[in-house]
Design a protein around this motif. Structure first.
Motif, mmCIF file in Angstrom:
data_model
loop_
_atom_site.group_PDB
_atom_site.id
_atom_site.type_symbol
_atom_site.label_atom_id
_atom_site.label_comp_id
_atom_site.label_asym_id
_atom_site.label_seq_id
_atom_site.Cartn_x
_atom_site.Cartn_y
_atom_site.Cartn_z
ATOM 1 N N PHE A 41 0.899 -1.167 -0.046
ATOM 2 C CA PHE A 41 0.120 -0.007 0.060
ATOM 3 C C PHE A 41 0.829 1.325 -0.002
ATOM 4 N N ALA A 72 -0.097 4.623 -0.171
ATOM 5 C CA ALA A 72 -0.952 6.147 0.205
ATOM 6 C C ALA A 72 -0.889 7.087 -0.654
ATOM 7 N N LYS A 97 -3.279 7.220 -2.910
ATOM 8 C CA LYS A 97 -4.488 7.327 -3.304
ATOM 9 C C LYS A 97 -5.412 7.170 -2.104
ATOM 10 N N THR A 115 -7.637 5.554 0.671
ATOM 11 C CA THR A 115 -7.613 4.354 0.971
ATOM 12 C C THR A 115 -8.475 3.845 1.899
ATOM 13 N N CYS A 119 -8.707 -0.993 0.055
ATOM 14 C CA CYS A 119 -9.268 -0.513 -1.336
ATOM 15 C C CYS A 119 -8.712 0.868 -1.621
ATOM 16 N N GLU A 120 -8.242 0.728 -2.799
ATOM 17 C CA GLU A 120 -7.757 2.238 -3.072
ATOM 18 C C GLU A 120 -8.841 2.933 -4.159
ATOM 19 N N SER A 152 -10.551 5.144 6.975
ATOM 20 C CA SER A 152 -10.166 5.691 5.562
ATOM 21 C C SER A 152 -9.049 6.950 5.766
ATOM 22 N N PRO A 206 -4.548 10.449 1.198
ATOM 23 C CA PRO A 206 -3.069 10.453 0.626
ATOM 24 C C PRO A 206 -2.496 11.739 1.268
#
Ligand code: SF4
Lengths: 222, 289
Positions: free
Chosen positions: A143, A145, A147, A149, A191-192, A216, A219
């Motif tokens: 992941f 970061a 977007k 997420t 989930c992005e 959630s 970014p």
């Protein structure tokens, strides 16, 4: 060939001296804090590889502590973050360790809480201020970061993925990537999305059956 | 979208545009911003650059490790005495490059351009050009897009990381980016800009990355100072219509291959070059234990 923006080349705006050892470290810690959640009284940093060898000279220690205090990579308070942590009564420790076959700039952050179990995150600073989080509490992830997420933990059952997907599509969000891992009947979903997640969708997902944890993360600018 | 200098040259000729025009158009589309938003975003970077390039001129700035610092002020003071060999412009440019490098090493705020290690070259080159050519901030902002565009070509076709390609990839790229932008701001042609960028990379091809104690300090600050001078003279040669025999795209490819051929000890590992000298090792032991 990767598609660049000029701001990938002229940037980030950051606190020196090193994009990987300072800016990336701050960003990594900042995101880790978002994932782990506030309220910790202690953070132990396990430094691996080049992070372990050069952290003093590069100010990696200050950058990491700045990050867990919520400072962005361009925050000039990073320089005095160790003092700030002391003022806030947050206990800090650094240890040099071998985390095995990981990127040379890797750190394991262990967040300690009085009222709940420890939370740990392993992440690497992979150059130019970019990061990748590779493990959350024992779950392998990947992941970056970049977007918005969504993190989700739930009791594994059929249908959750499509329920989440349909909430996003009803509210007009585009899913960029989704990864689910399972361990002992607990599933972790990362989930992005292409745009910032709104409170309404979070609320709807939270109300689904068997959801244990939801978070959630937006970014952090580079 | 473009990948090579050749493509930019072609579009510029076809549409009678400058490099910055093309990059600005591309960014508007890529980032989904208005022209004004894009310009303002770059203005933020320019402001940080201006600050970092001047902060250490008047007051001594020491690095976190304590290894280096105070050289920007030394050069500025020396320049003020008026007896330099290479003149005010060059000395002032070196002092400004040192300034950003020292601010960086002291955990101050900088713009990575294209990296933190090489972050002193562009701000100094741009401020020097501003003074010499009487440019406005808006001119400089346009120039930064040109510089960014040239950097993109290098990043796409080679590397801008010292760990991958040595210092030629960091300080060489920064000088090439600055040289191309100065030429455009001085009224040179698109060809002239790429010639300048070619010269800057050609002049330092093979430069190794050997930071003492693995820290972005020494020889980094020195190479930022010589890097900005490289940018200025490369721009001058191109404006004088000297031509690069080898086109920019091929120079970039050559730089990449040279970088790959460098042993690992000379690519940011602090195992070779100055870092491996007795003094380099002693400094390292003192700082890192
Ligand atoms: S010597 Fe290495 S670390 Fe220093 S500026 Fe050059 S490439 Fe960067």
């Amino acid at each position: 060939m990767k598609d660049y923006s000029v701001f990938d080349i002229l940037g980030p705006i950051m606190i020196g001296p090193s994009s990987s050892h300072t800016a990336g470290a701050a960003r990594l810690a900042r995101i880790s804090k978002e994932i782990a959640g506030d309220g910790f009284y202690k953070v132990a940093f396990m430094l691996h590889g080049s992070f372990a060898k050069t952290y003093k000279g590069h100010g990696t220690d200050k950058a990491l502590v700045g990050g867990i205090l919520g400072m962005d990579p361009d925050d000039e308070n990073i320089k005095t973050s160790l003092e700030k942590a002391e003022e806030k009564n947050i206990d800090i420790s650094f240890e040099e360790v071998d985390l095995g076959y990981v990127h040379p700039n890797t750190v394991k952050l262990i967040f300690k809480y009085r009222d709940k179990e420890d939370f740990y995150i392993i992440g690497s600073s992979i150059g130019g201020g970019n990061i990748v989080i590779v493990n959350i509490n024992g779950n392998d992830v990947n992941f970056t970061a970049d977007k918005p997420t969504l993190f989700l933990k739930y009791k594994d059952r059929k249908g959750v993925i499509s329920e989440v997907g349909s909430i996003f599509s009803t509210n007009d969000f585009n899913i960029a990537s989704m990864k689910v891992t399972r361990e002992k009947r607990i599933a972790t979903m990362i989930c992005e999305l292409d745009s910032t997640i709104d409170d309404k969708s979070i609320e709807s997902i939270k109300n689904l059956k068997d959801i244990l944890y939801i978070k959630s993360i937006n970014p952090i600018v580079r | 979208m473009f990948n090579k200098a050749e493509e930019i040259l072609e579009v510029c000729k076809l549409e009678n545009k400058s490099i910055s025009d093309i990059i600005i158009e591309k960014e508007i589309e890529h980032l989904g911003l208005t022209r004004q938003q894009l310009i303002e975003k770059m203005r933020e970077s320019l402001e940080v650059m201006k600050h970092s390039a001047t902060e250490a001129l008047e007051k001594e700035v020491k690095s976190v490790s304590g290894l280096t610092g105070g050289n920007s002020k030394k050069i500025e003071d020396y320049k003020k005495k008026g007896k330099t060999l290479s003149g005010d412009l060059i000395n002032s440019a070196m002092a400004k490059a040192f300034s950003t490098s020292e601010v960086n090493a002291s955990m101050g705020k900088i713009v990575a351009a294209p990296t933190a290690g090489a972050s002193g070259i562009l701000p100094s080159a741009f401020l020097s050009a501003k003074e010499k050519l009487n440019l406005s901030d808006d001119d400089l902002i346009k120039g930064l897009f040109t510089a960014g565009g040239v950097g993109e070509i290098i990043a796409k076709n080679a590397t801008i990381s010292g760990a991958e390609g040595g210092c030629q990839a960091e300080c060489g790229s920064a000088a090439a980016m600055a040289a191309a932008a100065i030429v455009e701001m001085a009224g040179g042609s698109v060809e002239d800009s790429f010639n300048a960028a070619s010269f800057a990379l050609t002049n330092i091809m093979g430069l190794v990355c050997d930071p003492i104690a693995g820290l972005v300090e020494y020889p980094c600050a020195l190479r930022n100072a010589s890097g900005v001078v490289n940018a200025l003279i490369s721009a001058d040669m191109a404006l004088a219509k000297v031509e690069s025999l080898v086109p920019f795209d091929e120079v970039v490819e050559a730089m990449y291959k040279v970088g790959k051929a460098l042993p690992e000890s000379l690519r940011e590992t602090a195992l070779g070059g100055l870092a491996a000298t007795p003094t380099g090792k002693r400094c390292s032991k003192k700082i890192l234990g």
